[in-house]
Structure formats: C-alpha cells, structure tokens
Write a protein that holds these residues in place. Structure first.
Motif, PDB file in Angstrom:
ATOM      1  N   CYS A  21      40.421  35.696  36.963  1.00  0.00           N
ATOM      2  CA  CYS A  21      39.403  35.020  37.784  1.00  0.00           C
ATOM      3  C   CYS A  21      38.008  35.160  37.196  1.00  0.00           C
ATOM      4  CB  CYS A  21      39.429  35.585  39.202  1.00  0.00           C
ATOM      5  SG  CYS A  21      38.739  37.265  39.346  1.00  0.00           S
ATOM      6  N   CYS A  54      36.651  39.689  39.387  1.00  0.00           N
ATOM      7  CA  CYS A  54      37.173  40.885  40.066  1.00  0.00           C
ATOM      8  C   CYS A  54      36.886  42.126  39.215  1.00  0.00           C
ATOM      9  CB  CYS A  54      38.672  40.748  40.334  1.00  0.00           C
ATOM     10  SG  CYS A  54      39.701  40.939  38.859  1.00  0.00           S
ATOM     11  N   CYS A  56      38.738  41.990  35.773  1.00  0.00           N
ATOM     12  CA  CYS A  56      38.208  40.982  34.849  1.00  0.00           C
ATOM     13  C   CYS A  56      36.817  41.362  34.342  1.00  0.00           C
ATOM     14  CB  CYS A  56      38.151  39.608  35.521  1.00  0.00           C
ATOM     15  SG  CYS A  56      39.779  38.840  35.743  1.00  0.00           S
ATOM     16  N   CYS A 112      44.186  41.016  36.552  1.00  0.00           N
ATOM     17  CA  CYS A 112      43.289  40.357  37.508  1.00  0.00           C
ATOM     18  C   CYS A 112      43.804  40.559  38.936  1.00  0.00           C
ATOM     19  CB  CYS A 112      43.219  38.858  37.194  1.00  0.00           C
ATOM     20  SG  CYS A 112      42.279  37.908  38.411  1.00  0.00           S
ATOM     21  N   GLU A 113      42.865  40.862  39.843  1.00  0.00           N
ATOM     22  CA  GLU A 113      43.245  41.127  41.229  1.00  0.00           C
ATOM     23  C   GLU A 113      42.939  39.960  42.174  1.00  0.00           C
ATOM     24  OE1 GLU A 113      43.031  45.951  41.348  1.00  0.00           O
ATOM     25  OE2 GLU A 113      41.124  44.899  41.199  1.00  0.00           O
TER      26      GLU A 113
HETATM   27 ZN   LIG Z   1      40.136  38.783  38.097  1.00  0.00          ZN
END
Ligand SMILES: [Zn+2]
Ligand SMILES: [Zn+2]
Length: 348
Positions: free
Chosen positions: A93, A96, A99, A107-108
């Motif tokens: 994204c 986050c 990232c 990535c969350e």
């Molecule tokens: Zn992310």
C-alpha cells in the motif's frame, strides 16, 4: 507492444499484442531489458485456483524485472529517461508500518495495494513485455555501475529472497558454523553465493540432481550431497555431530522439511523459502532445542539495494540463460522438465 499474459488459472500463458502503457502521476514506465522466469510462475500456471491468493488473472507474467526508464509520470523526480533500473517486485500500500520501512511483502493494508498481496507479474502486469508500468516511483531502484538489466533482473527475486532469509541469520553464521542449502535451483544457487560472499559459514548443498550439485560447487559450496536416506547423517558427520546452524530450505516439501529438522543444530534456524507446501510436525521432542523455524517471503527494498551492490561487484552472479520473448514458454517448459540450469531471463 508484446506481452506474455496469463489468461486464467490452470492455463498456459500466451504472447499477445496489448497497448503500450502510459504513466499516470507518480508512475514510471520501464523499457524491459530482462525479466526473470521464476519457478513460482509454474505454480501460477498449473496449480493455483481462484481463492488461493487475493488476486486473479489476467495479467502479464514476470516479477523479476530490470531495464531502463522509458517514461516518467507527472511529479516523478530523481529519475532520468534512459537510466538503468531494477523494479522492486512486491507492491504494498505504501503507507502502512511495513511499507514505510520498505517491507512491502508484509504490507498490512493489502486492500490498498495495486494487486492485493501481489505485485508486478503477480496480479498486476509484470515485465514479460516490451514495457512495464510501475505504479509508484518508489519501486524503482537505480542500478549501480557495472550491473546491466539482464544480470540485475534475477537479483530482484532469486537474489533478494535468499538474501533476506540469510541476512536474518547472519549473527549465527560465525566462523565454525555451517549453512545447508536444500534445493539448488534458481534461488538456491544464488543463496550459496550469498552465503559465501557475506558469511564465514561452511556451505553444504543438497539436491536430488547431479547437475544441480555441480552448479552448487561452481557457486562455491564446500560440500555437495545427493539427497537420500542418509543425508541428515552425512550433514551431522560433516559438522562433527553438531548439525547445521542454518538450513535454507528452497523446496519446502515434506521430505526437505524433515531433512532440515533432522540436520539442524540446537539454537539453529530452519528457514523455509520454497513454496512446496509441505508441513513439519513441531513438538518438544521432535526438533532440536531452540531451533527457530520460520517462513520468509521475498525481501525489503533496502535489501534489494544491498543485493544489487553484491551483483555489481561480481560477488553474486546468478547463472542465467537468455531467451527472446517468443521463447518464454519454452523456457518455462524446460524449467518444469528440470532441464534448465540456474535462471531463465527473458529479453524482449
Ligand atoms: Zn502496506
Ligand atoms: Zn519468484
């Protein structure tokens, strides 16, 4: 332009004409100089079904890419048209906690990524084409002097993935330690080179194929073992009975995981990078004390910069065979048949 597309799950890729991409704000189009063919692509073609991953075909294959900046979208600074670059493959994204420190594979907030949990060649369009649209300039990593796109492309996955896995075990790979690489394919042969270039560990390679063992020796393995019923004992004998401080399992099948657990040293690491889908029973009596068992997936953007440096200095050199885009399907067939040595790099 030409693009090698995966039209659906359980299907063969097809080379078709598609529109050349144009970059939107913040985006970059890369003219592809090399696109590595990864063993995981075979799983995409033959094994995956809807629901296995959070993204779906159709998309252009190729998640190991390098080339030259072809066009810059509005607002992109710090890059020049014609500059040689690698494409960081996992696209998260961007905002986050993971990232932000360049760990896009974890990535969350994957719902906000270009292809949730994927990247170019994994849900979004990859580099087996004349050009690739990179959706954010932060995924562009300039190549250091002395590294061309054909040699750089495999480093973005076949280099970065074992590099990340090995790097996290560096504190255990002191002089006197042993690292075992199981599976000397695209990732494994580069893993051997990374171990030799960045640690003092003795390196033992294990594979089922004689040709792979010869490749392991070319890459600097101190000992190459044909996999069999006595392999764990062979590793124990070669380490004075102690076992290996790091087992890097580039296969990840039931037998290789069992071998890893049987050959590991107490306080060692068993790191699974192969997506063979095997499992390992873990209990108090079944594995050495304080053995850490982990999976890893790909690597971080800062680590890619480090791997490219190793490549530019000739310390890590993926064995690569080049194929024109028209013969990409042939390259995958040879990979499936086990007749491919090292990495296939598609050069459009
Ligand atoms: Zn992310
Ligand atoms: Zn891959």
């Amino acid at each position: 332009m030409r693009a090698l597309r995966l039209p659906g799950w359980k299907s063969e890729p097809e080379l078709i004409e598609v529109d050349e991409p144009t970059p939107g704000p913040g985006q970059v189009v890369v003219k592809i100089g090399g696109a590595g063919a990864c063993h995981s692509d075979l799983h995409l073609m033959h094994d995956f079904e809807a629901g296995a991953v959070p993204w779906n075909p159709p998309f252009t294959l190729g998640h190991e890419n390098a080339g030259w900046v072809h066009a810059l979208g509005a607002g992109v600074t710090g890059l020049e048209v014609g500059q040689s670059v690698a494409v960081y493959g996992p696209w998260g994204c961007g905002t986050c906690a993971r990232c932000r420190v360049g760990v896009d594979p974890y990535c969350e907030n994957i719902a906000a990524a270009p292809a949730p949990g994927g990247g170019g060649g994994l849900g979004a369009d990859g580099g087996m084409a004349d050009y690739q649209l990179v959706p954010d300039a932060r995924h562009i990593v300039p190549l250091p002097d002395g590294l061309d796109p054909v040699r750089a492309a495999p480093l973005t996955d076949a280099g970065l993935t074992p590099y990340h896995a090995i790097r996290r075990s560096w504190p255990k790979l002191v002089p006197g330690s042993t690292a075992v690489v199981i599976g000397v394919g695209g990732l494994g042969h580069v893993g051997i080179q990374i171990l030799k270039a960045t640690t003092a560990a003795r390196v033992v390679a294990v594979d089922t194929r004689d040709a792979a063992l010869r490749l392991a020796e070319e890459c600097g393995a101190d000992l190459a073992l044909l996999s069999g019923a006595g392999t764990a004992d062979d590793i124990r004998r070669a380490t004075g009975g102690r076992g290996a401080d790091l087992i890097l399992d580039c296969v990840g099948a039931d037998p290789t995981l069992a071998l890893g657990a049987a050959a590991a040293r107490t306080v060692g690491d068993l790191t699974i990078v192969g997506i063979g889908g095997g499992t390992l029973p873990v209990g108090f009596f079944s594995v050495p004390y304080e053995l850490s068992i982990q999976t890893t997936y790909w690597g971080s953007r800062p680590e890619l910069v480090e791997v490219l440096d190793l490549g530019a200095r000739g310390l890590v050199r993926p064995k690569a065979t080049t194929y024109p885009l028209e013969e990409a399907v042939t390259a995958y067939r040879q990979m499936r048949d086990g007749t491919l040595d090292g990495r296939a790099v598609i050069v459009p």
